[in-house]
Design a protein around this motif. Structure first.
Motif, short mmCIF file in Angstrom:
data_model
loop_
_atom_site.label_atom_id
_atom_site.label_comp_id
_atom_site.label_asym_id
_atom_site.label_seq_id
_atom_site.Cartn_x
_atom_site.Cartn_y
_atom_site.Cartn_z
N GLY A 234 0.80 -1.22 0.00
CA GLY A 234 0.00 0.00 0.00
C GLY A 234 0.83 1.26 0.00
N LEU A 235 1.93 1.25 0.72
CA LEU A 235 2.78 2.43 0.87
C LEU A 235 3.41 2.85 -0.44
N LEU A 236 3.89 1.87 -1.23
CA LEU A 236 4.64 2.15 -2.46
C LEU A 236 3.83 1.88 -3.72
N ASP A 237 2.55 1.58 -3.57
CA ASP A 237 1.68 1.31 -4.73
C ASP A 237 2.24 0.15 -5.55
N LEU A 238 2.41 -1.00 -4.89
CA LEU A 238 2.98 -2.17 -5.52
C LEU A 238 1.89 -3.14 -5.98
N GLU A 239 2.22 -3.96 -6.97
CA GLU A 239 1.36 -5.07 -7.33
C GLU A 239 1.55 -6.20 -6.34
N THR A 240 2.80 -6.55 -6.08
CA THR A 240 3.11 -7.61 -5.11
C THR A 240 4.40 -7.26 -4.39
N CYS A 241 4.63 -7.97 -3.29
CA CYS A 241 5.86 -7.84 -2.54
C CYS A 241 6.17 -9.19 -1.91
N ARG A 242 7.39 -9.64 -2.05
CA ARG A 242 7.80 -10.91 -1.42
C ARG A 242 9.11 -10.69 -0.69
N PHE A 243 9.44 -11.63 0.20
CA PHE A 243 10.70 -11.52 0.94
C PHE A 243 11.57 -12.73 0.62
N GLU A 244 12.83 -12.46 0.28
CA GLU A 244 13.79 -13.52 -0.03
C GLU A 244 14.85 -13.55 1.06
N TYR A 245 14.92 -14.65 1.80
CA TYR A 245 15.89 -14.78 2.87
C TYR A 245 17.28 -15.04 2.30
N GLY A 246 18.23 -14.17 2.62
CA GLY A 246 19.62 -14.41 2.31
C GLY A 246 20.02 -14.34 0.85
N SER A 247 19.09 -14.02 -0.03
CA SER A 247 19.39 -14.06 -1.46
C SER A 247 19.92 -12.73 -1.95
N LEU A 248 20.91 -12.83 -2.86
CA LEU A 248 21.40 -11.63 -3.53
C LEU A 248 21.60 -11.91 -5.02
N LEU A 249 20.74 -12.78 -5.58
CA LEU A 249 20.87 -13.14 -6.97
C LEU A 249 20.48 -11.98 -7.88
N GLY A 250 21.21 -11.84 -8.99
CA GLY A 250 20.89 -10.79 -9.95
C GLY A 250 21.30 -9.41 -9.45
N GLN A 251 21.03 -8.42 -10.26
CA GLN A 251 21.33 -7.03 -9.92
C GLN A 251 20.13 -6.15 -10.23
N PRO A 252 19.02 -6.36 -9.52
CA PRO A 252 17.85 -5.52 -9.77
C PRO A 252 18.07 -4.11 -9.24
N PRO A 253 17.28 -3.14 -9.67
CA PRO A 253 17.34 -1.81 -9.06
C PRO A 253 17.15 -1.93 -7.55
N ARG A 254 17.76 -1.03 -6.79
CA ARG A 254 17.74 -1.13 -5.33
C ARG A 254 17.25 0.16 -4.70
N LEU A 255 16.32 0.04 -3.78
CA LEU A 255 15.87 1.17 -2.97
C LEU A 255 16.86 1.36 -1.84
N GLU A 256 17.53 2.52 -1.82
CA GLU A 256 18.61 2.79 -0.88
C GLU A 256 18.07 3.39 0.42
N PRO A 257 18.89 3.37 1.49
CA PRO A 257 18.44 3.92 2.78
C PRO A 257 18.04 5.38 2.74
N ASP A 258 18.60 6.16 1.80
CA ASP A 258 18.24 7.59 1.72
C ASP A 258 17.01 7.83 0.84
N GLY A 259 16.34 6.74 0.41
CA GLY A 259 15.13 6.89 -0.39
C GLY A 259 15.36 6.95 -1.88
N SER A 260 16.61 6.99 -2.31
CA SER A 260 16.89 6.99 -3.75
C SER A 260 16.83 5.57 -4.29
N VAL A 261 16.76 5.45 -5.61
CA VAL A 261 16.75 4.14 -6.27
C VAL A 261 17.98 4.06 -7.16
N LEU A 262 18.79 3.02 -6.94
CA LEU A 262 20.00 2.80 -7.72
C LEU A 262 19.71 1.75 -8.78
#
Length: 244
Positions: free
Chosen positions: A147-175
């Protein structure tokens, strides 16, 4: 030019400008005083921009302090032990205060956010402190992020760092790749976006955010999202310590 990009440019150029202004008084100013003035410039840049801008300002201040104010002059070399100590302290203090100033900017944004955002943070914090299972916190935050980010879905991946998707950074920017994506202008990039979760410096996993069509959450919403991820990391860390 965005505010953060302008701050990055200032981070590179403002210490040089400050050093040039002080240069005519080099014979009359103690190097410790010059270093303090350059630290003030670092703080100003970090407060205006972000951690990257502040860090660049700290490194730039170190370089120009070395070049103009330590012997041999006009060389990136330091002969005296006292000047080495001052230069290193300038760099370390500049890096530290830049992080604090950038964090203060983030907290200032959160302070003016609306009651709905504050309720999300409060509820997640209560759950992180009281829930017996960290899974309950993860599930709650997943629902909140949709609801906060107007998403279709959201899932949680434990311990995974596969791929290099865009990343939401701690300062609110997207890398995205090696550059910052302008969410305010273009909305979220296509595809999944990761929001990493840490607790006590340990990486636990990531929320994978799938934006809805035209999703363009505000900076305040993105900062709240990173705060929720921090609370999740706290819960996961506590759970791991309890099992240990």
């Amino acid at each position: 030019m965005t505010r953060d990009r302008a701050a990055v440019v200032l981070g590179l150029l403002a210490p040089l400008a400050g050093a040039l202004v002080l240069l005519p008084w080099r014979a009359h100013l103690a190097n410790t005083n010059v270093a303090l003035i350059l630290v003030v410039i670092v703080v100003a840049v970090a407060a205006m921009g972000n951690r990257i801008a502040g860090a660049l300002a700290a490194v730039s201040s170190f370089a120009w302090f070395d070049f103009f104010f330590t012997r041999p002059y006009q060389r990136f070399s330091i002969a005296r032990a006292a000047d080495i100590t001052t230069a290193v302290l300038l760099l370390l203090v500049g890096l530290a205060v830049s992080q604090l100033a950038a964090r203060a900017r983030r907290m200032r944004v959160l302070a003016i956010t609306d009651a709905g955002y504050l309720e999300l943070i409060h509820r997640a914090g209560e759950l992180a402190s009281s829930a017996r299972s960290s899974d309950a916190v993860v599930d709650h935050v997943k629902q909140a992020l949709v609801g906060l980010l107007d998403l279709e879905t959201c899932r949680f991946e434990y311990g995974s760092l596969l791929g290099q998707p865009p990343r939401l950074e701690p300062d609110g920017s997207v890398l995205a790749g090696h550059r910052h994506w302008n969410v305010d202008e273009f909305g979220f990039p296509d595809g999944d976006i990761e929001l990493r979760t840490f607790g006590n410096g340990q990486y636990f996993g990531r929320f994978m955010l799938t934006p809805g069509p035209g999703s363009r959450p505000s900076l305040q919403a993105r900062l709240v999202a990173t705060t929720l991820a921090d609370l999740t990391g706290r819960a996961l860390s506590s759970s791991a310590n309890a099992r240990g």
